[in-house]
Scaffold this motif. Structure first.
Motif, mmCIF file in Angstrom:
data_model
loop_
_atom_site.group_PDB
_atom_site.id
_atom_site.type_symbol
_atom_site.label_atom_id
_atom_site.label_comp_id
_atom_site.label_asym_id
_atom_site.label_seq_id
_atom_site.Cartn_x
_atom_site.Cartn_y
_atom_site.Cartn_z
ATOM 1 N N SER A 40 0.706 -1.350 0.016
ATOM 2 C CA SER A 40 0.016 -0.205 0.217
ATOM 3 C C SER A 40 0.258 1.168 0.209
ATOM 4 O O SER A 40 1.227 1.110 0.875
ATOM 5 C CB SER A 40 -0.575 -0.138 1.244
ATOM 6 N N PHE A 51 -2.914 4.060 -2.338
ATOM 7 C CA PHE A 51 -3.111 2.952 -3.433
ATOM 8 C C PHE A 51 -2.835 1.697 -3.444
ATOM 9 O O PHE A 51 -1.588 1.410 -2.069
ATOM 10 C CB PHE A 51 -2.070 2.900 -4.540
ATOM 11 N N GLU A 53 -2.073 -1.939 -3.561
ATOM 12 C CA GLU A 53 -1.318 -2.885 -5.101
ATOM 13 C C GLU A 53 -1.438 -4.373 -4.801
ATOM 14 O O GLU A 53 -1.239 -4.892 -4.686
ATOM 15 C CB GLU A 53 -0.341 -2.040 -5.863
ATOM 16 N N TYR A 78 -9.598 -0.928 -11.203
ATOM 17 C CA TYR A 78 -9.202 -0.232 -10.352
ATOM 18 C C TYR A 78 -10.664 -0.615 -9.455
ATOM 19 O O TYR A 78 -12.163 -0.289 -10.248
ATOM 20 C CB TYR A 78 -8.879 1.124 -10.502
ATOM 21 N N SER A 82 -10.514 8.203 -7.310
ATOM 22 C CA SER A 82 -10.104 9.672 -7.439
ATOM 23 C C SER A 82 -10.793 10.535 -7.893
ATOM 24 O O SER A 82 -10.731 12.067 -7.034
ATOM 25 C CB SER A 82 -8.847 9.790 -7.299
ATOM 26 N N VAL A 109 -7.643 3.164 -2.895
ATOM 27 C CA VAL A 109 -7.890 3.053 -4.346
ATOM 28 C C VAL A 109 -6.915 1.488 -4.881
ATOM 29 O O VAL A 109 -5.480 1.966 -4.038
ATOM 30 C CB VAL A 109 -7.235 3.887 -4.921
ATOM 31 N N VAL A 111 -5.549 -0.837 -6.880
ATOM 32 C CA VAL A 111 -5.329 -1.132 -8.456
ATOM 33 C C VAL A 111 -4.242 -2.856 -8.636
ATOM 34 O O VAL A 111 -4.022 -3.442 -8.024
ATOM 35 C CB VAL A 111 -3.919 -0.075 -8.093
ATOM 36 N N ALA A 145 -4.489 7.644 -11.672
ATOM 37 C CA ALA A 145 -3.508 6.423 -11.465
ATOM 38 C C ALA A 145 -3.136 5.972 -12.868
ATOM 39 O O ALA A 145 -1.982 5.692 -12.886
ATOM 40 C CB ALA A 145 -3.984 5.615 -10.547
ATOM 41 N N TYR A 149 0.064 4.167 -13.683
ATOM 42 C CA TYR A 149 0.225 2.602 -13.699
ATOM 43 C C TYR A 149 -0.326 1.908 -14.807
ATOM 44 O O TYR A 149 0.586 0.951 -15.433
ATOM 45 C CB TYR A 149 -1.158 1.524 -12.799
#
Length: 404
Positions: A40, A51, A53, A78, A82, A109, A111, A145, A149
């Motif tokens: 995170s 975020f 992950e 996602y 945001s 969020v 991801v 984001a 990414y």
């Protein structure tokens, strides 16, 4: 933060190291109990946002058979968004991850960093039937984001290479980065493009959807898509009672969309499902307290505005659309279908199409406002044409109902 144009060639935040000690820009947070969580991360470029992950085991989500959606599969790279739109219908879905639908939806969020690789494996299985896959049905795949990414290029190529038709619905101007990839995909499969834009008032947009590109930037994106020869339907949703439902507001909106070259427009009233309702009403009490009682009476204890209001709004919308070269849509008595109609251009040609748009061998024509508009995705779509008068602009003719 609000912006007019996103820098598409510049990373949104520096590459992060694998541990806090190795990174001055990003901070790795303690792991939460999320399936597949790797790390995170927080970064100064996204103040207040974390975020998470994760490595996902699957990418394709099956839509329940009982749904009215015109597609059977979705992909959501996602979770959480945001863009922070106070009216977002997807807020309740964040509670499935043990986050709250308010602040957490905007600031926590998830991801799926391996989503493109997992999707490619799933799409190339012999059992895959190459059905329409929709993106942007829950949270926006082009939220900010995505500039860091870069998940969407891999998703687009996996869908196209496997021969899978797909559609994208977004508010994000980062989509412009992928126009060349989308054009290439359109040579392989049928693709639909949809932009969400329901108001032009910059000040209202700033408080209502604070993390999104401005209305002016999204109008420019529509023009870029049309100039590139791509279709672009517009979801003019939600229309807000007493805030954006005046004749002047609707006329200005549809005139701007016609000028940008939108291939179709669908409009509907605000939808307040649980999770969204509470968050929106807090915003309304803060920003427009005089309207709180009106909204409570209009919506009662349900998610939909009263039938009388929806009929009134449908008539006003149809009049404004007609004045600006877009064909009318009928009032549907089942609000689940009425509130989620997809405009022409936003679905691939082999998706369910209603109205007066026949398809033959995947190459039908949709007629609207005296204009023939191919429904074949990118191939054969004419370039954007500036309207000299309302009747000369490409317009929608058919709408496919769904909850989106």
């Amino acid at each position: 933060m609000r912006w007019t144009n996103q820098e598409l060639n510049q990373p949104l935040f520096p590459d992060q190291a694998t541990s806090p000690e190795q990174s001055a820009e990003g901070t790795t947070q303690p792991l939460l109990p999320l399936a597949g969580l790797v790390k995170s991360v927080q970064t100064p470029d996204f103040a207040g946002i974390t975020f998470h992950e994760v490595l996902s085991k699957s990418a394709l989500n099956k839509v329940p058979p009982s749904s009215t959606m015109p597609f059977a599969w979705t992909v959501n790279p996602y979770r959480g968004c945001s863009h922070a739109c106070v009216y977002c219908f997807a807020r309740k879905s964040h509670t499935y991850l043990d986050f709250d639908p308010g602040v957490d939806f905007d600031s926590q969020v998830v991801v799926k960093v391996n989503v493109a690789q997992v999707l490619r494996k799933e799409l190339f299985k012999p059992s895959w039937q190459h059905e329409h896959v929709a993106l942007g049905t829950n949270t926006d795949p082009y939220q900010r984001a995505e500039g860091r990414y870069q998940l969407m290029p891999g998703i687009i190529s996996a869908l196209a290479d496997s021969g899978t038709p797909f559609s994208i619905l977004t508010k994000g101007t980062l989509l412009a980065r992928d126009i060349p990839a989308l054009r290439r995909a359109g040579e392989q499969v049928s693709v639909g493009m949809g932009i969400s834009l329901a108001l032009l008032d910059e000040d209202l947009a700033h408080t209502l959807e604070p993390g999104t590109p401005s209305p002016k930037a999204r109008l420019a994106l529509i023009s870029k898509l049309r100039d590139a020869g791509l279709p672009c339907g517009v979801m003019a949703m939600p229309i807000l009672p007493w805030l954006t439902d005046s004749e002047e507001s609707l006329d200005a909106l549809f005139a701007a969309l016609a000028g940008a070259g939108a291939t179709g427009v669908s409009a509907g009233a605000l939808y307040l499902r649980p999770g969204t309702r509470e968050w929106f009403m807090q915003w309304l009490a803060r920003e427009h307290p005089a309207l709180v009682g009106r909204y409570q009476r209009l919506y009662g204890a349900g998610s939909y505005a009263s039938k009388e209001y929806r009929q009134w709004l449908a008539a006003r919308v149809n009049e404004a659309k007609a004045r600006n070269g877009f064909s009318a849509q009928g009032f549907v008595h089942d609000p689940r279908r009425e509130e989620g109609e997809y405009p022409h251009g936003s679905l691939p040609s082999n998706a369910a199409i209603s109205g007066n748009a026949p398809t033959a061998g995947g190459a039908g024509l949709a007629r609207g406002a005296g204009t023939d508009v191919p429904t074949t995705g990118f191939r054969g779509i004419p370039g954007r044409k500036k309207a000299e008068s309302p009747g000369e602009d490409p317009a929608l003719a058919s709408l496919a109902p769904t909850l989106f």
